[in-house]
Write a protein that holds these residues in place. Structure first.
Motif, PDB file in Angstrom:
ATOM      1  N   ALA A 198       0.827  -1.215   0.000  1.00  0.00           N
ATOM      2  CA  ALA A 198       0.000   0.000   0.000  1.00  0.00           C
ATOM      3  C   ALA A 198       0.859   1.262   0.000  1.00  0.00           C
ATOM      4  N   LYS A 199       1.994   1.196   0.674  1.00  0.00           N
ATOM      5  CA  LYS A 199       2.874   2.355   0.753  1.00  0.00           C
ATOM      6  C   LYS A 199       3.398   2.731  -0.637  1.00  0.00           C
ATOM      7  N   VAL A 200       3.787   1.753  -1.411  1.00  0.00           N
ATOM      8  CA  VAL A 200       4.268   2.021  -2.768  1.00  0.00           C
ATOM      9  C   VAL A 200       3.107   2.479  -3.656  1.00  0.00           C
ATOM     10  N   PHE A 201       1.962   1.789  -3.547  1.00  0.00           N
ATOM     11  CA  PHE A 201       0.809   2.165  -4.379  1.00  0.00           C
ATOM     12  C   PHE A 201       0.375   3.597  -4.083  1.00  0.00           C
ATOM     13  N   SER A 202       0.451   3.991  -2.834  1.00  0.00           N
ATOM     14  CA  SER A 202       0.057   5.346  -2.462  1.00  0.00           C
ATOM     15  C   SER A 202       0.831   6.378  -3.286  1.00  0.00           C
ATOM     16  N   ARG A 203       2.105   6.133  -3.458  1.00  0.00           N
ATOM     17  CA  ARG A 203       2.939   7.044  -4.236  1.00  0.00           C
ATOM     18  C   ARG A 203       2.611   6.946  -5.727  1.00  0.00           C
ATOM     19  N   GLU A 204       2.423   5.716  -6.195  1.00  0.00           N
ATOM     20  CA  GLU A 204       2.213   5.497  -7.634  1.00  0.00           C
ATOM     21  C   GLU A 204       0.887   6.090  -8.120  1.00  0.00           C
ATOM     22  N   VAL A 205      -0.170   5.994  -7.331  1.00  0.00           N
ATOM     23  CA  VAL A 205      -1.470   6.497  -7.802  1.00  0.00           C
ATOM     24  C   VAL A 205      -1.574   8.006  -7.662  1.00  0.00           C
ATOM     25  N   GLY A 206      -0.765   8.576  -6.801  1.00  0.00           N
ATOM     26  CA  GLY A 206      -0.700  10.034  -6.680  1.00  0.00           C
ATOM     27  C   GLY A 206      -1.934  10.676  -6.063  1.00  0.00           C
ATOM     28  N   ARG A 207      -2.017  11.989  -6.195  1.00  0.00           N
ATOM     29  CA  ARG A 207      -3.058  12.759  -5.505  1.00  0.00           C
ATOM     30  C   ARG A 207      -4.466  12.435  -5.981  1.00  0.00           C
ATOM     31  N   ASN A 208      -4.583  12.075  -7.266  1.00  0.00           N
ATOM     32  CA  ASN A 208      -5.918  11.782  -7.797  1.00  0.00           C
ATOM     33  C   ASN A 208      -6.318  10.323  -7.616  1.00  0.00           C
ATOM     34  N   GLY A 209      -5.399   9.548  -7.125  1.00  0.00           N
ATOM     35  CA  GLY A 209      -5.699   8.139  -6.904  1.00  0.00           C
ATOM     36  C   GLY A 209      -6.048   7.888  -5.454  1.00  0.00           C
ATOM     37  N   HIS A 210      -6.306   6.613  -5.157  1.00  0.00           N
ATOM     38  CA  HIS A 210      -6.773   6.259  -3.827  1.00  0.00           C
ATOM     39  C   HIS A 210      -6.400   4.811  -3.541  1.00  0.00           C
ATOM     40  N   VAL A 211      -5.934   4.570  -2.330  1.00  0.00           N
ATOM     41  CA  VAL A 211      -5.533   3.215  -1.943  1.00  0.00           C
ATOM     42  C   VAL A 211      -6.292   2.822  -0.678  1.00  0.00           C
ATOM     43  N   VAL A 212      -6.761   1.580  -0.627  1.00  0.00           N
ATOM     44  CA  VAL A 212      -7.329   1.056   0.612  1.00  0.00           C
ATOM     45  C   VAL A 212      -6.427  -0.060   1.119  1.00  0.00           C
TER      46      VAL A 212
END
Ligand code: SAM
Length: 243
Positions: free
Chosen positions: A70-84
């Motif tokens: 999740a930590k990596v995905f948080s960066r990859e999806v950026g401000r317009n993305g969202h991670v659960v």
């Protein structure tokens, strides 16, 4: 039975899994590094490279524990993305939450959920669903795969990183020996908990092999399923798509 474990019913297995992770939560990250000689980081990096994650996407990490993916995905999806970041275990999720908040990940939500139902999540709401070293702990894997299919958007992909079957027998033997002797011993020394690590070794041994898991994914509705062996099949990354 293997190594003193009797076959357990579903409720017993779920209770045991809950105990194991509540017991190891605080030591989980250091144990991961020690038990895999740090290689789990490479496995995760490789899995993420196959995830196709892009800026703006919605990602669900199931059984996400302390949040490595999740930590990596948080960066990859950026401000317009969202991670659960989601997990069935409150103690594990709390370690993950603290860690990701400290790392400044502000596009992540933390949700308690059982992989078998994914009840908190709507149909067709994620571009990418991942489960890393989690599926083997789930009692009803077919139900879990169906739930993952349900929450994916059409065109979305599922990525499973999990222990699998080593591709040649001598490695398989050596690996069994390592899991059933060294793992519980390290568990005893570092976490003062050999039973939990015995359970982990057992769950690795019982997990479906590469082909079986691929077929289970197909049965749950996934298309274009494939897998990549890592470290000679000790671990595999499975992928499948929702049409
Ligand atoms: N994904 C993290 C990683 O790769 O480091 C954590 C993996 S840890 C070995 C397995 C996680 O699965 C634990 O956090 C545990 O609480 C969770 N888990 C076990 N059974 C589950 C279930 N039925 N639904 C959701 N999570 C579950």
């Amino acid at each position: 039975t293997h190594f003193g474990y009797k076959t357990v019913n579903k409720a017993e297995k779920q209770a045991r899994v809950a105990d194991v992770f509540t017991s190891v939560a605080k030591k989980y990250d250091i144990m991961n590094d020690l038990m895999s000689f740090g290689i789990h980081r490479l496995w995760k990096r490789y899995a993420i490279s196959l995830s196709g994650v892009r800026s703006g996407q919605h990602v669900l990490d199931i059984a996400g524990g302390t949040g490595d993916l999740a930590k990596v995905f948080s960066r990859e999806v950026g401000r317009n993305g969202h991670v659960v970041l989601s997990d069935i275990n409150a103690a594990m999720l709390e370690v993950g939450r603290e860690r990701l908040i400290n790392a400044g990940c502000n596009n992540v939500d933390f949700v308690l959920a059982n992989a078998e139902t994914l009840a908190p999540f709507d149909d067709e709401s994620f571009d990418l669903v991942t489960i890393s070293f989690g599926l083997r702990n789930v009692t009803d894997k077919d139900a879990a795969l169906k739930a993952m299919y349900r929450v994916l958007k059409p065109g979305g992909r599922l990525l499973i990183l999990e222990f699998s079957k080593p591709v040649f027998e001598p490695l398989s033997k050596a690996y069994d020996l390592y899991s059933f002797t060294a793992l519980p011993l390290m568990g005893k020394i570092i976490a003062n908990d050999s039973e939990s690590y015995k359970y982990l070794a057992e769950s690795i041994r019982m997990h479906p092999d590469q082909q079986t898991l691929k077929q289970m994914m197909q049965q749950a509705g996934f298309e274009n399923c494939d897998y990549h062996n890592l470290t000679a099949g000790i671990v595999a990354v499975h992928r499948g798509f929702k049409a």
